[in-house]
Design an enzyme around this catalytic site. Structure first.
Site, PDB file in Angstrom:
ATOM      1  CG  ASP A  11       7.346  -5.495  43.055  1.00 58.16           C
ATOM      2  OD1 ASP A  11       7.804  -4.423  42.619  1.00 58.16           O
ATOM      3  OD2 ASP A  11       6.226  -5.919  42.736  1.00 58.16           O
ATOM      4  CB  SER A  12       6.205  -1.450  45.293  1.00 60.52           C
ATOM      5  OG  SER A  12       5.707  -1.727  43.994  1.00 60.52           O
ATOM      6  CB  CYS A  74      10.212  -2.843  42.133  1.00 59.75           C
ATOM      7  SG  CYS A  74       9.173  -1.365  42.194  1.00 59.75           S
ATOM      8  CD  GLU A 159      -1.334  -4.730  42.106  1.00 60.68           C
ATOM      9  OE1 GLU A 159      -2.069  -4.016  42.831  1.00 60.68           O
ATOM     10  OE2 GLU A 159      -0.097  -4.822  42.270  1.00 60.68           O
ATOM     11  CB  CYS A 193       5.602  -2.747  34.441  1.00 58.06           C
ATOM     12  SG  CYS A 193       4.610  -3.035  35.932  1.00 58.06           S
ATOM     13  CG  HIS A 195       2.135  -5.644  37.924  1.00 55.04           C
ATOM     14  ND1 HIS A 195       3.101  -5.104  38.723  1.00 55.04           N
ATOM     15  CD2 HIS A 195       1.045  -5.822  38.725  1.00 55.04           C
ATOM     16  CE1 HIS A 195       2.624  -4.951  39.954  1.00 55.04           C
ATOM     17  NE2 HIS A 195       1.380  -5.381  39.982  1.00 55.04           N
TER      18      HIS A 195
END
Length: 276
Positions: A11-12, A74, A159, A193, A195
């Site tokens: 993942d990034s 990702c 984040e 996503c 996240h």
């Protein structure tokens, strides 16, 4: 010490850890290497060419660590780099390696969760602008109508560990309302996503009960399990000591401090750099 013959998960940054967590829970016996390109995140702000180059560098790094199979956990990388890597790199340079993404597994099953044939997709600007979900869903379910909504504030909230705070409520409701205003018949929403599974409790608070919510973590884990059954030539290569390693292109201490938000427990990562 590198773990040879592992499944690579890329993942990034941190979001892929939600997918990785589900994969480990579903398939605990395999060896894994997780790599987050935190030094260059977020990918969504970069051009197609840059995202492709970054993703390819990370995939090749995982290949060099002994990963015959890499999962792009990702959405941005899956949308903007996966197809080119699969078609233009693997057959000629790495014919015995495989790279899989997170968009196709989601697109393959979304039709099973809608009665109205109207769904919503919520993601980052990069993923939404790529229209990858529109194209992939249309391949499997051409009769489904897809409305999209970018959610630029969701990743920063997560984040910064603010996704459980009252301050997050405004942006959760804002983007959900904007999506539902585009099509009143939506009865299924895809969280595009990695996240976003961390926001599921808050999203459900503002979502009408008749609308189902699809997060990618378990979907990708289930898809990988089926892939390994159907591809023994890959599955037989993977070591099965249940080991896990974590790497980041950024600062390991910073990575470790935030990773627990996504992975659910403390980890210890190592720094990875690309040789030129």
């Amino acid at each position: 010490m590198n773990i040879q013959q592992s499944i690579g998960v890329f993942d990034s940054g941190y979001g892929g850890l939600t997918v990785f967590k589900s994969i480990v829970r579903k398939l605990p016996k395999y060896n894994y290497i997780y790599f987050g390109d935190n030094a260059r995140t977020p990918y969504g702000d970069h051009s197609f060419e840059t995202i492709y180059q970054y993703t390819l560098e990370c995939v090749e790094w995982l290949f060099a660590q002994g990963c015959p199979l890499v999962i792009l956990a990702c959405n941005t990388a899956s949308a903007k780099a996966l197809r080119s890597i699969q078609q233009n790199i693997l057959p000629f340079k790495y014919p015995n390696h495989r790279v899989l993404g997170v968009i196709r597994p989601t697109a393959e099953i979304v039709g099973d969760f809608t009665n109205t044939k109207s769904i919503g997709v919520m993601g980052t600007r990069g993923t939404i602008n790529s229209e990858s979900y529109l194209m992939e869903i249309n391949k499997f379910f051409p009769g489904i109508k897809v409305a999209q909504q970018s959610c630029p504030m969701w990743v920063p909230l997560i984040e910064n560990d603010e996704h459980r705070s009252a301050g997050a409520d405004y942006f959760v409701k804002k983007y959900v309302d904007q999506l539902l205003a585009k099509d009143e018949h939506i009865d299924c929403i895809v969280l595009a996503c990695t996240h976003y599974p961390l926001l599921v409790p808050k999203i459900k608070e503002v979502l009408p009960e008749h609308i189902s919510l699809l997060a990618q973590d378990d979907i990708v884990a289930d898809s990988l399990a089926l892939y390994l059954v159907n591809h023994p030539e890959i599955e037989n290569k993977i070591s099965k000591q249940g080991q896990q390693q974590f790497f980041t292109s950024g600062d390991p201490k910073a990575f470790d401090a935030s990773a627990s938000i996504f992975f659910g427990k403390q980890i210890i990562s190592e720094h990875a750099s690309f040789s030129k």
